[in-house]
Design an enzyme around this catalytic site. Structure first.
Site, PDB file in Angstrom:
ATOM      1  N   HIS A   1       0.808  -1.229   0.000  1.00 28.51           N
ATOM      2  CA  HIS A   1       0.000   0.000   0.000  1.00 28.51           C
ATOM      3  C   HIS A   1       0.831   1.262   0.000  1.00 28.51           C
ATOM      4  CE1 HIS A   1      -1.703  -3.284   2.498  1.00 28.51           C
ATOM      5  NE2 HIS A   1      -2.624  -3.201   1.567  1.00 28.51           N
TER       6      HIS A   1
ATOM      7  N   GLY B   1      -7.498  12.617   6.723  1.00 27.28           N
ATOM      8  CA  GLY B   1      -8.186  11.514   6.056  1.00 27.28           C
ATOM      9  C   GLY B   1      -8.025  11.576   4.543  1.00 27.28           C
TER      10      GLY B   1
ATOM     11  N   ARG C   1      -5.866  16.588   0.974  1.00 27.90           N
ATOM     12  CA  ARG C   1      -5.495  17.486   2.079  1.00 27.90           C
ATOM     13  C   ARG C   1      -3.997  17.361   2.379  1.00 27.90           C
ATOM     14  NH1 ARG C   1     -10.200  19.523   5.166  1.00 27.90           N
ATOM     15  NH2 ARG C   1     -11.117  20.593   3.393  1.00 27.90           N
TER      16      ARG C   1
ATOM     17  N   ARG D   1      -2.726   3.838  -4.879  1.00 27.05           N
ATOM     18  CA  ARG D   1      -4.145   4.121  -4.633  1.00 27.05           C
ATOM     19  C   ARG D   1      -4.419   5.607  -4.400  1.00 27.05           C
ATOM     20  NH1 ARG D   1      -7.527  -0.543  -2.739  1.00 27.05           N
ATOM     21  NH2 ARG D   1      -6.255  -2.333  -3.262  1.00 27.05           N
TER      22      ARG D   1
ATOM     23  N   ARG E   1      -3.206  12.433  13.893  1.00 24.57           N
ATOM     24  CA  ARG E   1      -4.321  12.490  12.945  1.00 24.57           C
ATOM     25  C   ARG E   1      -4.957  13.874  13.022  1.00 24.57           C
ATOM     26  NH1 ARG E   1      -9.141  11.465  10.646  1.00 24.57           N
ATOM     27  NH2 ARG E   1     -10.977  11.675  11.961  1.00 24.57           N
TER      28      ARG E   1
ATOM     29  N   SER F   1     -12.006  15.593  10.785  1.00 23.55           N
ATOM     30  CA  SER F   1     -13.240  16.308  11.113  1.00 23.55           C
ATOM     31  C   SER F   1     -14.139  15.383  11.927  1.00 23.55           C
ATOM     32  CB  SER F   1     -13.949  16.764   9.840  1.00 23.55           C
ATOM     33  OG  SER F   1     -14.323  15.635   9.093  1.00 23.55           O
TER      34      SER F   1
ATOM     35  N   GLU G   1     -16.212  10.480  14.942  1.00 18.08           N
ATOM     36  CA  GLU G   1     -15.415  10.373  13.714  1.00 18.08           C
ATOM     37  C   GLU G   1     -15.241   8.879  13.461  1.00 18.08           C
ATOM     38  OE1 GLU G   1     -12.801   8.564  15.417  1.00 18.08           O
ATOM     39  OE2 GLU G   1     -11.205   9.800  14.592  1.00 18.08           O
ATOM     40  N   MET G   2     -14.286   8.476  12.639  1.00 13.28           N
ATOM     41  CA  MET G   2     -14.281   7.068  12.255  1.00 13.28           C
ATOM     42  C   MET G   2     -12.900   6.411  12.234  1.00 13.28           C
ATOM     43  SD  MET G   2     -17.197   7.331   9.253  1.00 13.28           S
ATOM     44  CE  MET G   2     -17.698   5.623   9.384  1.00 13.28           C
TER      45      MET G   2
ATOM     46  N   SER H   1     -17.185  19.581  12.063  1.00 13.50           N
ATOM     47  CA  SER H   1     -17.672  19.926  10.718  1.00 13.50           C
ATOM     48  C   SER H   1     -19.190  19.876  10.630  1.00 13.50           C
ATOM     49  CB  SER H   1     -17.070  18.989   9.673  1.00 13.50           C
ATOM     50  OG  SER H   1     -17.477  17.666   9.932  1.00 13.50           O
ATOM     51  N   ASP H   2     -19.826  19.208  11.589  1.00 13.86           N
ATOM     52  CA  ASP H   2     -21.288  19.194  11.624  1.00 13.86           C
ATOM     53  C   ASP H   2     -21.740  18.888  13.051  1.00 13.86           C
ATOM     54  OD1 ASP H   2     -20.155  16.591  10.154  1.00 13.86           O
ATOM     55  OD2 ASP H   2     -21.775  15.958  11.470  1.00 13.86           O
TER      56      ASP H   2
ATOM     57  N   ARG I   1     -14.653  26.058   6.586  1.00 13.71           N
ATOM     58  CA  ARG I   1     -14.044  24.761   6.873  1.00 13.71           C
ATOM     59  C   ARG I   1     -12.545  24.817   6.571  1.00 13.71           C
ATOM     60  NH1 ARG I   1     -16.627  20.409   3.454  1.00 13.71           N
ATOM     61  NH2 ARG I   1     -18.521  21.391   4.165  1.00 13.71           N
TER      62      ARG I   1
END
Ligand code: HPA
Length: 234
Positions: free
Chosen positions: A5, A21, A25, A44, A88, A91, A180-181, A204-205, A218
């Site tokens: 990768h 992410g 960016r 990728r 990291r 958002s 977030e994730m 962000s929201d 943003r």
């Protein structure tokens, strides 16, 4: 030594990595803030750039969205590229009306119902933590720049589009102020590799007030977050 990768050689990756992410960016950060940078990964389109910020060598690399994605890239950076620290920058969606759009959050603990840690090495438990020493430096750096910072637990979710979103339970039971994730997997990898990780987020929201950011603002709050991350590595 490349991985499936990441085509960078080991010496092309700095010991400190800033991870947004979105790989675009990473490109924007390199172009705006770094000197003498080079593109070291394009596999990728998960761009990684290595250059210098105020003389300090740093790599900026996209993580992709979600724990499986950041899990792969951060594991390889820690385990195969000799990376010591990852910050990291991402958002999040707020779980409380007390957080405004564009507020900056420094993550303390990441709660998750994800099976990432259990699958990876049998770890039980749903809460994993950022590096205390990195968080202290980030907090002090924010204070010196007068950047308001909320230090909080957050929810690392596997699902963006949820049918039943009982986030009030996560807020009340685990003190998760936002969602977030990625952080839970990043913190797990840091722990098992005996390395360090931290996470700074921009709101962000807001899931309570349903407010969402506009793209221009943003961008501005994103720059504040990046400057905080970069200044914290000096
Ligand atoms: N859910 C999950 N991740 C996010 C969100 C959200 O609402 N906003 C920004 N990242």
């Amino acid at each position: 030594m490349a991985t499936p990768h990441n085509e960078a050689s080991k010496d092309q990756i700095a010991p400190i990595v800033i991870m947004p992410g979105d790989p675009l960016r990473a490109k924007m950060i390199a172009e705006k803030y770094l000197e003498n940078y080079e593109l070291v990964n394009q596999v990728r389109n998960m761009y990684a750039y290595t250059g210098y910020y105020k003389g300090k060598r740093v790599t900026v690399m996209g993580s992709g969205m979600g724990m499986p994605s950041i899990g792969i890239y951060s594991y390889e950076l820690f385990q195969f590229y000799g990376v010591e620290k990852i910050i990291r920058v991402g958002s999040c969606g707020a779980y409380t009306k007390d957080l405004n759009l564009y507020d900056l959050i420094l993550v303390n603990g990441a709660y998750s119902e994800s099976s990432y840690a259990k699958t990876q090495n049998g770890t039980e438990g749903n809460m994993l933590y950022a590096s205390d020493s990195m968080n202290l430096v980030i907090k002090q750096t924010a204070e010196s720049f007068n950047f308001p910072l909320t230090i909080a637990n957050i929810h690392s979710s596997d699902v963006f589009y949820r049918e039943n979103n009982n986030y009030s339970e996560l807020y009340e039971k685990y003190g998760c102020l936002a969602v977030e994730m990625e952080s839970y997997a990043l913190f797990h990898n840091a722990k098992i590799c005996n390395k360090r990780a931290a996470c700074i987020l921009t709101v962000s929201d807001n899931l309570v007030t349903k407010m969402e950011t506009t793209s221009e603002e943003r961008q501005n709050s994103f720059f504040r977050m990046i400057e905080l991350a970069l200044e914290s590595i000096l």
